[in-house]
Scaffold this motif. Structure first.
Motif, PDB file in Angstrom:
ATOM      1  N   HIS B 200       1.247  -1.352  -0.414  1.00  0.00           N
ATOM      2  CA  HIS B 200      -0.189   0.378   0.013  1.00  0.00           C
ATOM      3  C   HIS B 200       1.088   1.374   0.044  1.00  0.00           C
ATOM      4  N   ASN B 201       0.522   2.179  -0.820  1.00  0.00           N
ATOM      5  CA  ASN B 201       1.635   3.511  -1.030  1.00  0.00           C
ATOM      6  C   ASN B 201       1.811   3.861   0.207  1.00  0.00           C
ATOM      7  N   ASN B 202       0.401   4.241   0.662  1.00  0.00           N
ATOM      8  CA  ASN B 202       0.462   5.139   2.252  1.00  0.00           C
ATOM      9  C   ASN B 202       0.475   6.255   2.163  1.00  0.00           C
ATOM     10  N   ILE B 203       0.594   6.806   1.164  1.00  0.00           N
ATOM     11  CA  ILE B 203       1.057   8.460   1.153  1.00  0.00           C
ATOM     12  C   ILE B 203       0.001   9.422   0.763  1.00  0.00           C
ATOM     13  N   PHE B 204      -1.054   8.622   0.019  1.00  0.00           N
ATOM     14  CA  PHE B 204      -1.989  10.085  -0.348  1.00  0.00           C
ATOM     15  C   PHE B 204      -3.441   9.967   0.867  1.00  0.00           C
ATOM     16  N   THR B 210      -5.343   1.981   4.870  1.00  0.00           N
ATOM     17  CA  THR B 210      -4.763   1.407   4.836  1.00  0.00           C
ATOM     18  C   THR B 210      -4.407   0.327   5.684  1.00  0.00           C
ATOM     19  N   GLU B 211      -5.232   0.495   6.551  1.00  0.00           N
ATOM     20  CA  GLU B 211      -5.651  -0.460   8.014  1.00  0.00           C
ATOM     21  C   GLU B 211      -6.535  -1.015   7.345  1.00  0.00           C
ATOM     22  N   MET B 213      -7.011  -2.195   3.875  1.00  0.00           N
ATOM     23  CA  MET B 213      -7.351  -2.592   3.039  1.00  0.00           C
ATOM     24  C   MET B 213      -5.712  -3.690   4.026  1.00  0.00           C
ATOM     25  N   VAL B 214      -5.048  -3.459   4.662  1.00  0.00           N
ATOM     26  CA  VAL B 214      -4.300  -4.419   5.017  1.00  0.00           C
ATOM     27  C   VAL B 214      -4.981  -5.794   5.880  1.00  0.00           C
ATOM     28  N   ALA B 215      -5.893  -5.179   6.723  1.00  0.00           N
ATOM     29  CA  ALA B 215      -6.913  -6.167   7.380  1.00  0.00           C
ATOM     30  C   ALA B 215      -7.344  -7.245   6.670  1.00  0.00           C
ATOM     31  N   PHE B 216      -7.923  -6.612   5.044  1.00  0.00           N
ATOM     32  CA  PHE B 216      -8.054  -7.588   4.417  1.00  0.00           C
ATOM     33  C   PHE B 216      -7.886  -8.844   3.683  1.00  0.00           C
ATOM     34  N   TYR B 217      -6.195  -8.024   3.115  1.00  0.00           N
ATOM     35  CA  TYR B 217      -5.204  -8.539   2.142  1.00  0.00           C
ATOM     36  C   TYR B 217      -5.302 -10.114   3.451  1.00  0.00           C
ATOM     37  N   ARG B 218      -5.039  -9.279   4.908  1.00  0.00           N
ATOM     38  CA  ARG B 218      -4.333 -10.430   6.143  1.00  0.00           C
ATOM     39  C   ARG B 218      -5.649 -11.609   5.798  1.00  0.00           C
ATOM     40  N   GLN B 219      -6.909 -11.528   5.758  1.00  0.00           N
ATOM     41  CA  GLN B 219      -7.767 -12.028   6.501  1.00  0.00           C
ATOM     42  C   GLN B 219      -7.994 -12.897   5.272  1.00  0.00           C
ATOM     43  N   ARG B 220      -7.615 -12.731   3.811  1.00  0.00           N
ATOM     44  CA  ARG B 220      -7.921 -13.830   3.029  1.00  0.00           C
ATOM     45  C   ARG B 220      -7.379 -14.215   2.572  1.00  0.00           C
ATOM     46  N   TYR B 221      -5.554 -14.002   2.966  1.00  0.00           N
ATOM     47  CA  TYR B 221      -4.529 -14.708   2.868  1.00  0.00           C
ATOM     48  C   TYR B 221      -4.720 -15.703   3.871  1.00  0.00           C
ATOM     49  N   GLU B 222      -5.453 -15.962   4.436  1.00  0.00           N
ATOM     50  CA  GLU B 222      -5.168 -16.993   5.383  1.00  0.00           C
ATOM     51  C   GLU B 222      -6.757 -17.921   5.740  1.00  0.00           C
ATOM     52  N   TYR B 223      -7.143 -17.758   4.853  1.00  0.00           N
ATOM     53  CA  TYR B 223      -8.815 -17.981   4.255  1.00  0.00           C
ATOM     54  C   TYR B 223      -8.321 -18.676   2.965  1.00  0.00           C
ATOM     55  N   TYR B 224      -7.638 -18.463   2.291  1.00  0.00           N
ATOM     56  CA  TYR B 224      -7.063 -19.018   1.257  1.00  0.00           C
ATOM     57  C   TYR B 224      -5.798 -19.719   1.357  1.00  0.00           C
ATOM     58  N   GLY B 225      -5.221 -20.265   2.933  1.00  0.00           N
ATOM     59  CA  GLY B 225      -4.747 -20.987   3.597  1.00  0.00           C
ATOM     60  C   GLY B 225      -2.928 -21.283   2.545  1.00  0.00           C
ATOM     61  N   HIS B 226      -2.887 -19.831   2.526  1.00  0.00           N
ATOM     62  CA  HIS B 226      -0.885 -19.235   2.744  1.00  0.00           C
ATOM     63  C   HIS B 226      -0.116 -19.374   4.196  1.00  0.00           C
ATOM     64  N   SER B 292       4.965   3.583  13.719  1.00  0.00           N
ATOM     65  CA  SER B 292       3.589   3.435  14.554  1.00  0.00           C
ATOM     66  C   SER B 292       2.729   2.606  13.324  1.00  0.00           C
ATOM     67  N   PHE B 293       3.226   3.003  12.576  1.00  0.00           N
ATOM     68  CA  PHE B 293       1.975   2.466  11.528  1.00  0.00           C
ATOM     69  C   PHE B 293       2.082   1.202  11.850  1.00  0.00           C
ATOM     70  N   ARG B 294       3.240   0.190  12.872  1.00  0.00           N
ATOM     71  CA  ARG B 294       3.175  -1.187  12.796  1.00  0.00           C
ATOM     72  C   ARG B 294       2.042  -1.819  14.003  1.00  0.00           C
ATOM     73  N   ASP B 295       1.223  -0.586  14.149  1.00  0.00           N
ATOM     74  CA  ASP B 295      -0.173  -0.614  14.926  1.00  0.00           C
ATOM     75  C   ASP B 295      -1.118  -0.641  14.299  1.00  0.00           C
ATOM     76  N   TYR B 296      -0.916  -0.359  12.618  1.00  0.00           N
ATOM     77  CA  TYR B 296      -2.762   0.082  12.144  1.00  0.00           C
ATOM     78  C   TYR B 296      -2.120  -1.222  10.925  1.00  0.00           C
ATOM     79  N   ALA B 297      -1.282  -1.724  10.461  1.00  0.00           N
ATOM     80  CA  ALA B 297      -0.259  -2.367   9.859  1.00  0.00           C
ATOM     81  C   ALA B 297      -0.015  -3.679   9.455  1.00  0.00           C
ATOM     82  N   GLY B 298       0.357  -3.935  11.642  1.00  0.00           N
ATOM     83  CA  GLY B 298       0.459  -5.608  12.044  1.00  0.00           C
ATOM     84  C   GLY B 298       2.033  -4.981  11.903  1.00  0.00           C
TER      85      GLY B 298
END
Lengths: 216, 393
Positions: B200-204, B210-211, B213-226, B292-298
């Motif tokens: 995520h370019n996280n700039i604009f 960003t939070e 989008m990242v949370a959604f990706y993480r959740q789906r990554y787990e769903y697809y078993g990776h 502090s980015f880690r607080d919302y992106a893990g």
């Protein structure tokens, strides 16, 4: 009626005591009064004064990033049960600020939102601005614009008929609020979906379906 | 934690001097930045792809990657971003594989759809097909890097029969792919489906977006078993300008901010800093904000900074890089690595991908048999079959 209804009143009036804001409030108040007269709970009237967030609206335009106060104003409209949209007439149309605010909404965001359009102007010769400018804009946004709108020229502020026109428009809007969308359901128009801010993450297609859509 | 810089190659007039670099100067400055990044021990240098002024980013990033590969030994070369919508996936497969060989495996790429409308028609595409183009083109790219004698027929490209992209990826391991998107959830969905990374370019944009989008990706990554959600591979952008004390940083950067492409002549520097991850201040402030980015992106794997845009002269850019490389990155690397739990992976490198490949653990697109996605697919197929049986009765 169980739930308390809400009316968003958007005004693009610019001065402290703008006649546009005066007109917008009056229409909102008339709608509220009509609901109460009909035995309903007094609706929440949310005044959205675009002047206060004009810089933020421009910033959102330029950067695509919506500042918090602008988002709050948009949410006030998105979650309302009815809308009063009022602008001064500038150069035969709505003001730039008025248009810029509505430019921020996603396509279809105001779908079936009962709306009264209102405008002020220096001369009664601009009264068709409601029909030539505001209605096409609201139609594009798929708002349910009521046939009755209110135009107030400077001289109308000394004419008792203005108040009666305001009251007619308010009563028409109240009619849309009354008993939910029953009025709508009786007509051919589809019932308005709950005005929740759309969750774009809830509707992402499964990737297998995305892949299938490009397969041939 | 991989730490580095990314550039979009904008050719912008320096508002403090009125001087505009030539394209030649800008291109040479970009190479100088990449070499400097290597010298400073940075992990990543990433370039954009552009087809229009005022940008002097390569139309085909492997051209720049090849030149930088020849002058460096260690730094990972990446993109921000490679246009998957309008670039022929066959050329992406071949050119990045070639660059990967030249760089001895130090190549990965971030796919993006691009935000310059006319680029689509210039390359014979329709911008309204942005998502389908990203879906089909990546599907083909993925295949070309993993199979020989490919047969392909799609909506957007001329068909292929018995086609083998050359050269084959080094060690039969394709460059790692990050999928970048600011606000379209279909892209993190795509990244998760393939078990690829998400950037995520996280700039604009405000951090809440960003939070999500990242949370959604993480959740789906787990769903697809990776892997579990916190094992998904996340990269973020960021934007900084530093001076020893923060008032000097603000004073020096303000004219560049006020005249910058995209957000110039808009919000104030102060409100932009409040709303977005832009940090203008002391190196210590940059360290704190970035942590502090880690607080919302893990716990995430890659952090890239934009340091060379808006007409900043090369001398200033190199000074900024010195501060990043000497004062900021060592602290960030130490802090992020100390915070990261043992089960959360580092960013993939060619070596780690080769090991994964040899162990037979390459991600299975859409999820292996144990994934929730596979279970859902089986249940759906069963229900469809039952319904068909019913209708026959």
């Amino acid at each position: 009626m169980t739930d308390r209804r809400s009316i968003a009143v958007v005004t693009a009036g610019l001065s402290e005591d703008a006649s546009t804001t005066r007109l917008a409030r009056a229409v909102g108040q008339a709608a509220s009064d009509a609901v109460v007269r009909g035995g309903g709970q007094e609706p929440e009237v949310r005044l959205v004064t675009l002047r206060d967030i004009a810089h933020g609206i421009t910033d959102a335009m330029l950067t695509g990033m919506v500042p918090e106060p602008v988002q709050a104003a948009m949410d006030a409209v998105l979650t309302a049960d009815a809308l009063v949209a009022a602008t001064p007439t500038y150069k035969a149309s709505y003001s730039g600020l008025f248009k810029e605010f509505f430019d921020l909404f996603d396509e279809g965001a105001l779908e079936n939102l009962p709306t009264v359009v209102a405008a002020t102007g220096g001369s009664p010769r601009h009264s068709l601005v409601l029909d030539t400018a505001l209605r096409p804009l609201m139609s594009y946004l798929k708002a349910l614009t009521l046939p009755i709108g209110v135009y107030a020229a400077t001289e109308d502020w000394a004419d008792a008929s203005l108040q009666s026109r305001i009251e007619r428009a308010g009563a028409a809007l109240a009619g849309m609020l009354d008993a939910g969308n029953r009025g709508l359901a009786a007509s051919s128009a589809p019932a308005r979906p709950a005005r929740e801010v759309r969750d774009e993450f809830a509707t992402v297609p499964d990737f297998a379906d995305l892949l299938a859509s490009v397969q041939r | 934690m991989q730490l580095g810089i990314f550039t979009i190659g904008d050719v912008t007039t320096d508002p403090t001097t009125g001087k505009t670099p030539t394209e030649h100067e800008r291109i040479k400055a970009t190479v100088a930045m990449a070499k400097k990044a290597e010298e400073l021990g940075m992990d990543v240098f990433a370039t954009g792809q552009h087809h229009n002024p005022p940008f002097a980013a390569p139309a085909n990033p492997p051209v720049l990657m090849g030149a930088v590969a020849a002058q460096t030994e260690n730094i990972q070369l990446s993109t921000a971003t490679t246009l998957i919508t309008t670039t022929d996936p066959v050329r992406i497969a071949e050119d990045y594989a070639y660059a990967q060989h030249l760089a001895d495996g130090r190549v990965d790429l971030t796919l993006g759809r691009g935000n310059t409308g006319p680029v689509y028609p210039w390359f014979g595409k329709d911008i309204r097909q942005g998502i389908p183009l990203a879906v089909e083109n990546y599907q083909l790219l993925h295949k070309l890097w993993r199979e020989e004698n490919v047969n392909f027929s799609g909506r957007f490209r001329t068909p292929l029969q018995g086609f083998t992209a050359t050269p084959r990826p080094m060690d039969d391991v394709p460059p790692f792919v990050w999928h970048g998107s600011i606000r379209s959830p279909e892209i993190p969905e795509q990244a998760a489906f393939y078990g690829d990374g998400f950037f995520h370019n996280n700039i604009f944009w405000n951090k809440e977006h960003t939070e999500r989008m990242v949370a959604f990706y993480r959740q789906r990554y787990e769903y697809y078993g990776h892997g579990s959600a916190d094992q998904a591979i996340v990269g973020l952008g960021g934007q900084v300008f530093m001076a020893k004390n923060s008032q000097d940083a603000v004073r020096q950067f303000r004219p560049y901010f006020d005249n910058a492409p995209v957000y110039g002549h808009g919000p104030s520097l102060e409100s932009f800093m409040e709303q977005t991850p832009l940090t203008v201040g002391s190196p210590q402030q940059v360290i704190e904000r970035t942590l502090s980015f880690r607080d919302y992106a893990g716990d995430y794997q890659r952090q890239l900074f934009l340091v060379d845009h808006a007409g900043l002269p090369l001398k200033t850019v190199l000074e900024q890089m010195d501060m990043l490389g000497e004062e900021v990155f060592p602290v960030l690397r130490k802090e992020f690595d100390a915070l990261r739990p043992a089960h959360v992976p580092q960013a993939p490198t060619h070596e780690s991908l080769v090991a994964r490949h040899l162990a037979g653990k390459d991600p299975i697109p859409g999820g292996g048999p144990d994934s929730q996605a596979a279970k859902d697919r089986a249940a759906k197929a069963e229900a469809a079959e039952a319904a068909q049986q019913d209708s026959k009765k």
